[in-house]
Design a protein around this motif. Structure first.
Motif, short mmCIF file in Angstrom:
data_model
loop_
_atom_site.label_atom_id
_atom_site.label_comp_id
_atom_site.label_asym_id
_atom_site.label_seq_id
_atom_site.Cartn_x
_atom_site.Cartn_y
_atom_site.Cartn_z
N UNK A 55 -1.21 1.75 -4.96
CA UNK A 55 0.12 1.57 -4.38
C UNK A 55 0.48 0.08 -4.37
N UNK A 56 1.71 -0.24 -4.79
CA UNK A 56 2.18 -1.61 -4.77
C UNK A 56 3.14 -1.84 -3.61
N UNK A 57 3.43 -3.09 -3.31
CA UNK A 57 4.34 -3.42 -2.21
C UNK A 57 5.39 -4.41 -2.68
N UNK A 58 6.61 -4.22 -2.18
CA UNK A 58 7.73 -5.11 -2.49
C UNK A 58 8.29 -5.65 -1.18
N UNK A 62 9.48 -0.85 -11.35
CA UNK A 62 8.82 -0.49 -12.60
C UNK A 62 7.75 -1.49 -13.02
N UNK A 63 7.81 -2.69 -12.48
CA UNK A 63 6.88 -3.74 -12.89
C UNK A 63 5.77 -4.03 -11.88
N UNK A 64 5.85 -3.39 -10.73
CA UNK A 64 4.83 -3.60 -9.71
C UNK A 64 3.73 -2.56 -9.87
N UNK A 119 5.42 1.41 -3.15
CA UNK A 119 5.73 2.26 -4.29
C UNK A 119 4.45 2.75 -4.96
N UNK A 120 4.50 3.99 -5.37
CA UNK A 120 3.33 4.60 -6.01
C UNK A 120 3.72 5.91 -6.66
N UNK A 121 2.74 6.78 -6.90
CA UNK A 121 2.99 8.02 -7.60
C UNK A 121 3.94 8.94 -6.83
N UNK A 122 3.98 8.82 -5.51
CA UNK A 122 4.86 9.68 -4.72
C UNK A 122 6.26 9.11 -4.56
#
Length: 223
Positions: A1-4, A147-149, A196-199
């Motif tokens: 999971x990434x974070x923005x 899309x880039x994280x 952001x992640x697969x879900x």
């Protein structure tokens, strides 16, 4: 999971000849925001900002605190992260009232009504950028960042209150309420976070501002 992390710029120069310059307090706020990210040991590996001076300066000052003054985080400039044109919106939907440092409440009251009229006018607004156009561009900018994280990455986006509030409202299902209600309480150098992640992408915090509150309450500003 990434974070923005969606970060509002520090205080601009309200009522001055050039609004798009951080005030002295705004520069302090930007550094305080960076110090907070450093305290959290937030390993920012990707960064974006709009082309506005107040956004770029906030990014520079904050990231210098994160890295201890060591260069290493490249900031990508993207005009899609710029704020709506408050001057044009005020001219067409708010009677043209200019910023007045002696009476910021009157200007804020006018701007809120003008923003509502701008939204309600839709594609029929005489502004060069209508509400549907603004919404489309900030959604596209955010989608590109998402899309880039990658998994485990942390991205910082230095932008403005209207952009952040609209996107946070959008993540909650209502961008209009975001612009018209969340924007009203957005603080300078405030921090919002989405993961952001697969879900999918989810808003987990809005307008965090402990770094400019409490013992540093003198740093808390909205305009």
């Amino acid at each position: 999971m990434g974070a923005i992390y969606l970060i509002r710029h520090g205080q601009a120069s309200f009522g001055a000849d050039d609004y798009d310059v951080l005030s002295g307090l705004g520069r302090v706020q930007a550094r305080a925001l960076g110090a907070e990210l450093a305290r959290r040991e937030t390993a920012v590996s990707l960064a974006w900002c709009g082309t506005l001076s107040r956004q770029r300066a906030t990014a520079e000052l904050a990231l210098a605190e994160v890295t201890g003054g060591i260069s290493g985080i490249s900031v990508e400039t993207d005009a899609r992260w710029n704020e709506y044109d408050h001057v044009e919106i005020a001219a067409h939907h708010g009677g043209g009232l200019a910023q007045d440092s002696a009476d910021p409440r009157a200007y804020q009251h006018m701007l809120e009504h003008a923003l509502r009229a701008w939204v309600e006018a839709g594609a029929g607004s005489p502004c060069a950028e209508t509400w549907p156009m603004f919404l489309a561009r900030v959604r596209a900018a955010f989608a590109d960042v998402v899309s880039r994280v990658g998994t485990g990455q942390r991205a910082a986006v230095f932008t403005s209150g209207g952009v952040i509030s609209t996107l946070c409202g959008d993540l909650l299902g209502d961008p209009v309420t975001g612009l018209l209600s969340l924007n009203r309480v957005a603080v300078n150098a405030g921090l919002s976070k989405a993961v952001t992640g697969r879900s999918g992408t989810t808003l987990v915090s809005f307008n965090e501002h402990g770094h400019v509150d409490g013992e540093t309450v003198g740093l808390l500003t909205y305009r």
